[in-house]
Write a protein that holds these residues in place. Sequence first.
Motif, short mmCIF file in Angstrom:
data_model
loop_
_atom_site.label_atom_id
_atom_site.label_comp_id
_atom_site.label_asym_id
_atom_site.label_seq_id
_atom_site.Cartn_x
_atom_site.Cartn_y
_atom_site.Cartn_z
N SER A 192 35.88 31.73 38.17
CA SER A 192 35.65 33.16 38.43
C SER A 192 35.98 33.55 39.86
O SER A 192 36.14 34.72 40.17
CB SER A 192 34.22 33.56 38.07
N LEU A 193 36.09 32.56 40.76
CA LEU A 193 36.60 32.75 42.11
C LEU A 193 37.69 31.71 42.33
O LEU A 193 37.66 30.63 41.73
CB LEU A 193 35.51 32.55 43.17
N ASP A 237 43.53 36.62 45.54
CA ASP A 237 44.39 36.55 44.35
C ASP A 237 45.51 37.59 44.42
O ASP A 237 45.65 38.44 43.56
CB ASP A 237 43.56 36.73 43.07
N THR A 245 41.62 40.74 43.74
CA THR A 245 40.18 40.46 43.73
C THR A 245 39.47 41.33 44.75
O THR A 245 39.84 41.36 45.92
CB THR A 245 39.91 38.96 44.03
N ASP A 246 38.45 42.05 44.30
CA ASP A 246 37.67 42.93 45.16
C ASP A 246 36.56 42.15 45.85
O ASP A 246 36.05 41.16 45.31
CB ASP A 246 37.07 44.05 44.30
N VAL A 294 33.12 40.83 44.17
CA VAL A 294 32.90 39.57 43.45
C VAL A 294 32.07 38.59 44.26
O VAL A 294 31.54 37.63 43.71
CB VAL A 294 34.23 38.89 43.02
#
Length: 126
Positions: A27-28, A49, A57-58, A61
């Motif tokens: 997920s990361l 990303d 990717t914000d 997260v």
Amino acid sequence: MINLNNSINTDKEYYVSLIKEAIEEGSLTETEFLNEAIYIIDDIKISGDFDCGIRGTDHNVLNLEDQSWADILRWGTLVVPETESYISNTPFCELEALGYINIPLDANHKYQSEKVIEQNVQLVFA
């Protein structure tokens, strides 16, 4: 008696364990390249990303289990590639060598305490 300094370190250690778990689960994404990082904590660089120069990717997260933004910012370095800046009270020479500017924690809106944010909201809607 509770030692608040140990509490902060324990919370940071727990947060780092959550980061590592999120990387393992996919997920990361971790990167070895500083110019792709959006957050750096304990030598772990979280990737933005990027694809064709656009970040996928914000920063949101990074809030894995309702940590406060003040803690996330205090524990690591938030990198904003689009503005070539990073948020930290500690100078990061490698980022500065890439042309990034340092923004102190207290100059960042997410670092304000929830009480200050709540007061500002009440003033706006009063």
